[in-house]
Design a protein around this motif. Structure first.
Motif, PDB file in Angstrom:
ATOM      1  N   THR A  35       0.834  -1.210   0.000  1.00  0.00           N
ATOM      2  CA  THR A  35       0.000   0.000   0.000  1.00  0.00           C
ATOM      3  C   THR A  35       0.864   1.254   0.000  1.00  0.00           C
ATOM      4  O   THR A  35       0.628   2.187  -0.780  1.00  0.00           O
ATOM      5  N   VAL A  36       1.874   1.270   0.857  1.00  0.00           N
ATOM      6  CA  VAL A  36       2.785   2.423   0.916  1.00  0.00           C
ATOM      7  C   VAL A  36       3.498   2.598  -0.420  1.00  0.00           C
ATOM      8  O   VAL A  36       3.640   3.723  -0.924  1.00  0.00           O
ATOM      9  N   VAL A  37       3.931   1.506  -1.017  1.00  0.00           N
ATOM     10  CA  VAL A  37       4.602   1.571  -2.321  1.00  0.00           C
ATOM     11  C   VAL A  37       3.675   2.210  -3.355  1.00  0.00           C
ATOM     12  O   VAL A  37       4.102   3.051  -4.150  1.00  0.00           O
ATOM     13  N   GLY A  38       2.409   1.836  -3.356  1.00  0.00           N
ATOM     14  CA  GLY A  38       1.448   2.440  -4.282  1.00  0.00           C
ATOM     15  C   GLY A  38       1.282   3.930  -4.042  1.00  0.00           C
ATOM     16  O   GLY A  38       1.184   4.722  -4.991  1.00  0.00           O
ATOM     17  N   LEU A  39       1.266   4.323  -2.775  1.00  0.00           N
ATOM     18  CA  LEU A  39       1.154   5.747  -2.445  1.00  0.00           C
ATOM     19  C   LEU A  39       2.387   6.517  -2.916  1.00  0.00           C
ATOM     20  O   LEU A  39       2.275   7.629  -3.442  1.00  0.00           O
ATOM     21  N   VAL A  40       3.547   5.918  -2.719  1.00  0.00           N
ATOM     22  CA  VAL A  40       4.790   6.561  -3.170  1.00  0.00           C
ATOM     23  C   VAL A  40       4.788   6.691  -4.689  1.00  0.00           C
ATOM     24  O   VAL A  40       5.115   7.749  -5.234  1.00  0.00           O
ATOM     25  N   TRP A  84      15.285   2.077   0.015  1.00  0.00           N
ATOM     26  CA  TRP A  84      15.693   2.192  -1.394  1.00  0.00           C
ATOM     27  C   TRP A  84      14.666   1.537  -2.306  1.00  0.00           C
ATOM     28  O   TRP A  84      14.222   2.143  -3.288  1.00  0.00           O
ATOM     29  N   ALA A  85      14.250   0.328  -1.972  1.00  0.00           N
ATOM     30  CA  ALA A  85      13.314  -0.408  -2.817  1.00  0.00           C
ATOM     31  C   ALA A  85      11.922   0.212  -2.802  1.00  0.00           C
ATOM     32  O   ALA A  85      11.310   0.394  -3.855  1.00  0.00           O
ATOM     33  N   CYS A  86      11.433   0.532  -1.625  1.00  0.00           N
ATOM     34  CA  CYS A  86      10.047   0.986  -1.506  1.00  0.00           C
ATOM     35  C   CYS A  86       9.850   2.457  -1.820  1.00  0.00           C
ATOM     36  O   CYS A  86       8.871   2.832  -2.464  1.00  0.00           O
ATOM     37  N   GLY A  88      12.666   4.773  -2.915  1.00  0.00           N
ATOM     38  CA  GLY A  88      13.521   5.196  -4.023  1.00  0.00           C
ATOM     39  C   GLY A  88      13.062   4.678  -5.373  1.00  0.00           C
ATOM     40  O   GLY A  88      12.892   5.436  -6.329  1.00  0.00           O
ATOM     41  N   MET A  89      12.829   3.377  -5.462  1.00  0.00           N
ATOM     42  CA  MET A  89      12.478   2.788  -6.753  1.00  0.00           C
ATOM     43  C   MET A  89      11.019   3.022  -7.126  1.00  0.00           C
ATOM     44  O   MET A  89      10.701   3.277  -8.275  1.00  0.00           O
ATOM     45  N   ALA A  90      10.105   2.966  -6.146  1.00  0.00           N
ATOM     46  CA  ALA A  90       8.703   3.273  -6.443  1.00  0.00           C
ATOM     47  C   ALA A  90       8.556   4.752  -6.810  1.00  0.00           C
ATOM     48  O   ALA A  90       7.789   5.104  -7.711  1.00  0.00           O
ATOM     49  N   GLY A  91       9.296   5.615  -6.125  1.00  0.00           N
ATOM     50  CA  GLY A  91       9.272   7.042  -6.458  1.00  0.00           C
ATOM     51  C   GLY A  91       9.847   7.314  -7.830  1.00  0.00           C
ATOM     52  O   GLY A  91       9.329   8.151  -8.591  1.00  0.00           O
ATOM     53  N   THR A  92      10.917   6.600  -8.165  1.00  0.00           N
ATOM     54  CA  THR A  92      11.501   6.737  -9.505  1.00  0.00           C
ATOM     55  C   THR A  92      10.495   6.310 -10.556  1.00  0.00           C
ATOM     56  O   THR A  92      10.277   7.012 -11.549  1.00  0.00           O
ATOM     57  N   TRP A  93       9.878   5.141 -10.349  1.00  0.00           N
ATOM     58  CA  TRP A  93       8.872   4.674 -11.300  1.00  0.00           C
ATOM     59  C   TRP A  93       7.726   5.688 -11.405  1.00  0.00           C
ATOM     60  O   TRP A  93       7.273   6.011 -12.499  1.00  0.00           O
ATOM     61  N   GLY A  94       7.252   6.200 -10.273  1.00  0.00           N
ATOM     62  CA  GLY A  94       6.148   7.155 -10.298  1.00  0.00           C
ATOM     63  C   GLY A  94       6.488   8.431 -11.051  1.00  0.00           C
ATOM     64  O   GLY A  94       5.665   8.968 -11.794  1.00  0.00           O
ATOM     65  N   ALA A  95       7.710   8.917 -10.873  1.00  0.00           N
ATOM     66  CA  ALA A  95       8.135  10.125 -11.594  1.00  0.00           C
ATOM     67  C   ALA A  95       8.200   9.857 -13.096  1.00  0.00           C
ATOM     68  O   ALA A  95       7.745  10.678 -13.902  1.00  0.00           O
ATOM     69  N   LEU A  96       8.757   8.714 -13.468  1.00  0.00           N
ATOM     70  CA  LEU A  96       8.813   8.364 -14.892  1.00  0.00           C
ATOM     71  C   LEU A  96       7.417   8.119 -15.452  1.00  0.00           C
ATOM     72  O   LEU A  96       7.109   8.518 -16.582  1.00  0.00           O
TER      73      LEU A  96
END
Length: 177
Positions: A35-40, A84-86, A88-96
């Protein structure tokens, strides 16, 4: 933004639960992490994408983060809280993903993304993510070296074996259990 945020969080939690189910029983903590990953992942895009894109962003965010946690374990990297995984990477994916799925039909003040024919927004997101990565890595490296020179960031092998509750605080956190 409220609806897309909730949809992305739900999609990510569901995908995380399905991924965890492949290895047995999913945990409540795992679903909460999903859930947090989706929010990020949806945060950069929430006011610029439709519900379908939010569902994709949340689901892919879960796949990316879950895979990065597995990668972290394989390479024995030290990231206790999976930041980093939750994040950093979810935020990177969301920005892209913002550069891919943004739509002026959803928010006229924004811009269309890659799937609507605008390569420039996606390009700007890639550049922004790259700058953020370099800055975060550089500052973390400098600050870690500085702090480590003042006081070591790691504890001894013996302290890890005894447990940090005893070694650092002189007491056992869950002695009554």
């Amino acid at each position: 933004a409220i609806i897309t945020t909730n949809v992305a969080a739900a999609a990510s939690a569901l995908v995380w639960m399905l991924m965890a189910s492949r290895k047995g029983r999913p945990s409540v903590i795992g679903v909460a992490t999903g859930t947090v990953v989706g929010l990020v992942a949806i945060t950069p895009a929430c006011g610029f994408v439709d519900i379908n894109a939010a569902c994709i962003i949340g689901a892919v965010g879960a796949l990316v983060s879950y895979g990065c946690i597995k990668l972290k374990h394989r390479f024995k990297l030290d990231d206790t809280l999976d930041v980093w995984a939750c994040h950093g990477m979810a935020g990177t994916w969301g920005a892209l993903a913002t550069g891919i799925f943004a739509s002026k039909a959803i928010n006229p003040a924004g811009a269309d993304g890659l799937i609507f024919g605008n390569f420039h927004l996606f390009q700007a997101q890639v550049i922004s993510v790259s700058v953020a990565w370099v800055y975060a890595f550089g500052m973390t490296f400098v600050l870690a070296k500085l702090f480590n020179a003042i006081r070591p960031l790691t504890v001894s092998y013996e302290a890890e074996e005894v447990g940090l509750d005893i070694a650092q605080h002189g007491e056992e956190a869950y002695a009554s259990l």
